[in-house]
Design a protein around this motif. Structure first.
Motif, short mmCIF file in Angstrom:
data_model
loop_
_atom_site.label_atom_id
_atom_site.label_comp_id
_atom_site.label_asym_id
_atom_site.label_seq_id
_atom_site.Cartn_x
_atom_site.Cartn_y
_atom_site.Cartn_z
N LEU A 87 0.47 -1.08 -0.08
CA LEU A 87 0.16 -0.19 -0.08
C LEU A 87 0.72 1.13 -0.18
N LEU A 88 2.01 1.13 1.02
CA LEU A 88 2.94 2.73 0.98
C LEU A 88 3.36 2.29 -0.36
N LEU A 89 3.72 1.61 -1.11
CA LEU A 89 5.08 1.34 -2.33
C LEU A 89 3.41 2.01 -3.05
N GLN A 90 2.42 1.57 -3.42
CA GLN A 90 0.72 2.17 -4.32
C GLN A 90 1.15 3.83 -3.82
N LEU A 91 0.59 4.26 -2.54
CA LEU A 91 0.61 5.42 -1.84
C LEU A 91 1.80 6.73 -3.14
N ARG A 92 3.07 5.67 -3.09
CA ARG A 92 4.51 6.52 -3.62
C ARG A 92 4.23 6.72 -5.04
N MET A 93 3.73 5.87 -5.77
CA MET A 93 3.55 5.48 -6.98
C MET A 93 2.40 6.75 -8.32
N CYS A 94 1.13 6.50 -7.18
CA CYS A 94 0.41 7.59 -7.02
C CYS A 94 0.54 8.85 -7.09
N PHE A 95 1.68 9.96 -6.00
CA PHE A 95 2.31 10.51 -6.69
C PHE A 95 2.84 11.03 -7.39
N VAL A 96 3.88 10.23 -7.95
CA VAL A 96 4.39 10.15 -8.81
C VAL A 96 3.54 10.11 -10.55
N ASN A 97 2.61 9.29 -10.78
CA ASN A 97 1.80 10.10 -10.99
C ASN A 97 0.77 11.45 -11.12
N ILE A 98 0.79 11.70 -10.22
CA ILE A 98 0.77 12.99 -9.98
C ILE A 98 1.10 14.31 -10.26
N VAL A 99 2.28 14.20 -9.96
CA VAL A 99 3.27 14.79 -11.39
C VAL A 99 3.71 14.58 -12.08
N LEU A 100 3.93 13.32 -12.81
CA LEU A 100 3.77 13.52 -14.68
C LEU A 100 2.48 13.45 -14.94
N ALA A 142 -7.78 6.84 -5.28
CA ALA A 142 -7.51 6.20 -5.48
C ALA A 142 -6.12 6.70 -3.87
N ILE A 143 -5.31 7.99 -4.40
CA ILE A 143 -4.91 7.85 -2.95
C ILE A 143 -5.67 7.78 -1.75
N ARG A 144 -6.73 8.81 -1.45
CA ARG A 144 -7.92 8.49 -0.53
C ARG A 144 -8.27 6.84 -0.32
N SER A 145 -7.72 6.10 -0.91
CA SER A 145 -8.64 5.13 -0.64
C SER A 145 -7.88 4.32 -0.30
N ILE A 146 -6.41 4.51 -0.20
CA ILE A 146 -5.19 3.50 0.09
C ILE A 146 -5.12 4.34 1.48
N VAL A 147 -4.79 5.68 1.75
CA VAL A 147 -4.85 5.86 3.21
C VAL A 147 -5.74 5.81 3.76
N LYS A 148 -7.45 5.20 3.16
CA LYS A 148 -8.25 4.18 4.58
C LYS A 148 -8.14 3.32 4.58
N ASP A 149 -7.18 2.01 3.55
CA ASP A 149 -7.12 0.67 4.01
C ASP A 149 -5.73 0.76 4.96
N LEU A 150 -4.42 1.88 4.68
CA LEU A 150 -3.36 1.72 5.53
C LEU A 150 -3.83 2.51 7.16
#
Length: 160
Positions: A87-100, A142-150
């Motif tokens: 989940l932490l890796l998914q979170l990081r990848m989502c932030f990178v995708n937003i920057v892209l 998706a980030i919000r859902s990942i944070v809820k899972d965490l």
């Protein structure tokens, strides 16, 4: 992680960025009745039969990266007993995708303005111009859902 809601949001983000390959982001109108369509992959001269003008390598590569990163983030598998590192890796990848995606918005705007200024044309944004913004919204959901899972995982760890 396919059963989670963030997978649906990331799939919607991948579809939104994937549609940029087939839909023009902007239309350039030259005063001499020439109309050009600006895609993320190419520029074509519109009219009776579309004629290829040039490739857009920078926006093409960025669009491939954005779409691929959304799809890769969906299919991350857990390799350990705990789901938390995935989940932490998914979170990081989502932030990178937003920057892209923010980079894609800036790149499209700069490239279209530069081409329009070079040929003295007026340009109008088409529907595909807002797709990176739609992708940002879906990725943020998706980030919000990942944070809820965490937070759910943390609460389970406290109970133990």
């Amino acid at each position: 992680m396919i059963q989670r809601i963030q997978s649906i949001f990331l799939l919607c983000a991948a579809v939104a960025t994937g549609l940029m390959f087939v839909m023009p982001a902007a239309t350039l109108t030259v005063p001499g009745e020439q109309v050009y369509e600006y895609y993320t992959a190419k520029v074509i001269q519109a009219g009776g039969t579309p004629q290829f003008v040039a490739w857009n390598w920078a926006s093409l590569i960025l669009n491939i990266l954005m779409t691929a990163l959304s799809v890769i983030t969906i299919f991350l598998k857990k390799k350990e007993k705990s789901v938390r590192p995935t989940l932490l890796l998914q979170l990081r990848m989502c932030f990178v995708n937003i920057v892209l995606m923010l980079g894609m918005i800036a790149l499209l705007w700069l490239q279209v303005r530069q081409v329009a200024g070079a040929v003295h044309a007026t340009w109008t944004a088409d529907t595909a111009f807002i797709f990176p913004t739609v992708g940002i919204i879906f990725t943020w959901l998706a980030i919000r859902s990942i944070v809820k899972d965490l937070t759910l995982l943390k609460s389970y760890d406290r109970v133990r």
